[in-house]
Scaffold this active site. Structure first.
Site, PDB file in Angstrom:
ATOM      1  CB  SER A 135      10.829   1.011   8.783  1.00 46.96           C
ATOM      2  OG  SER A 135       9.626   1.580   8.318  1.00 46.96           O
ATOM      3  N   GLY A 161       2.385   0.611   6.611  1.00 50.42           N
ATOM      4  CA  GLY A 161       3.371   1.164   5.670  1.00 50.42           C
ATOM      5  C   GLY A 161       4.790   1.017   6.185  1.00 50.42           C
ATOM      6  CG  ASP A 162       5.778   2.910   9.823  1.00 52.09           C
ATOM      7  OD1 ASP A 162       5.893   3.739   8.906  1.00 52.09           O
ATOM      8  OD2 ASP A 162       5.276   3.188  10.937  1.00 52.09           O
ATOM      9  CB  ALA A 163       4.975  -3.523   8.758  1.00 53.37           C
ATOM     10  N   GLY A 193       9.988  -2.138   6.292  1.00 48.16           N
ATOM     11  CA  GLY A 193      10.880  -3.014   7.061  1.00 48.16           C
ATOM     12  C   GLY A 193      11.084  -4.364   6.397  1.00 48.16           C
TER      13      GLY A 193
END
Length: 341
Positions: free
Chosen positions: A67, A295-297, A300
């Site tokens: 992220s 999900g992390d992106a 971020g």
């Protein structure tokens, strides 16, 4: 506005070992798609088997670090972000430092003498992913490292903090140090539900930190697991998001906002007792490479606008943009520059 060091992340730095595998491999190691678990003894041989049997990519990962890397990429401001976590003194650790530097992160790793750098098997079948993390050194993070002046200065400099729920299993003490600082200085503290097992087996630790959270991120599976564990008897993601946003807070400076992604379905944002839906641009199935890091992106991308004090709809739009870029590539990787407008 000065962006240097504005966003601080703390979590488990893991080297992703990513490969397209087959159903047989999933069954052999009892792996379910769209899940994230910690490796047990039965999973340990799979890392070598993946490397010998499949075409493997090595990518510097770990949820929080992903992220923060994506936020740094979206911001295009050198040194806007910092990251802390624990790696081993080995070739994977060197690889991690190299990747962090290339990404423009100010990474202050604790380097453990004994444990190897943590790895995460990313098994992809039909574009869907499953994560099996072998934390190793990532599990050895100590708050003493955080308290050192050169590391605590990163905390003091930042105005926004993001920590994935996975770190609750490693160093709750470090999380509370940062959370207390954020509450005392009216800064913005954010976490992610991260995985059903965190909500289920680390419920007490999660509840201790929840009052400090100004933003709670998660996906629909995690939200439903959270609801079930708390006996809310609802599977309705909008209702759950509202309930999480209404959980008591440690500081009254910021209201809590809950942001729940649902894959290709609309993003749910809950605040002030109401939930709003934001549609996601659909990607043709043939363009989907893998969902690892989506999900992390999203987080971020979201954070890259939040630190610029943009309205929530811009944050969600940036989150969806970043996730869309990442799922068309292998792992949590991105082109040189974002074309986000």
């Amino acid at each position: 506005m000065a962006y240097e060091g504005i966003l601080y992340g703390m979590g488990n730095p893991l080297l992703d070992i990513s490969a397209v595998v087959d159903e047989e491999f999933l069954n052999k190691y009892d792996i379910k798609l769209n899940n994230a678990i910690l490796a047990e003894d039965k999973h340990l041989p799979m890392y070598d088997e993946m490397a010998s049997k499949y075409n493997v990519d090595y990518i510097a990962g770990g949820a929080t670090q992903n992220s923060i890397r994506v936020a740094q990429w979206m911001l295009q401001v050198p040194g806007a972000t910092s990251f802390i976590g624990c790696i081993g003194k080995d070739k994977y650790g060197e690889e991690m430092k190299k990747h962090a530097k290339l990404a423009g992160l100010k990474a202050h790793y604790l380097e453990d003498e004994a444990a190897p750098t943590g790895t995460c098997a990313v098994c992809v079948v039909g574009g869907e992913r499953s994560l099996i993390a072998n934390l190793s050194a990532a599990n050895c993070y100590k708050s003493e490292h955080l308290k050192r002046p050169e590391n605590w200065s990163l905390v003091e400099k930042a105005k926004y903090y993001y920590i994935a729920g996975f770190f609750l299993t490693v160093s709750p003490e470090s999380i509370l140090l940062v959370a207390d600082h954020a509450a005392a200085k009216n800064k913005v503290f954010m976490m992610n539900l991260s995985a059903p097992f965190i909500c289920e087996f680390f419920k007490d630790t999660q509840e201790k930190v929840l009052p400090y959270m100004d933003y709670v991120f998660g996906n629909e599976t995690e939200a439903r697991a959270f609801s079930k564990v708390h006996g809310w008897e609802t599977d309705n993601v909008e209702e759950i998001a509202i309930k999480i946003s209404q959980w008591p807070k440690a500081s009254g400076t910021h209201k809590r906002i809950t942001v729940i992604t649902q894959g290709p379905d609309p993003v749910v944002v809950a605040e002030d007792g109401k939930a709003k839906l934001y549609p996601v641009a659909l990607l043709p199935k043939e363009k989907l490479v893998d969902t690892n890091g989506a999900g992390d992106a999203f987080v971020g991308g979201f954070l890259s606008q939040l630190v610029q004090e943009k309205p929530i709809e811009d944050c969600v739009r940036a989150g969806n943009f970043a996730a869309n870029v990442i799922i068309q590539r292998s792992g949590c990787t991105y082109p040189e520059k974002p074309d986000f407008i």
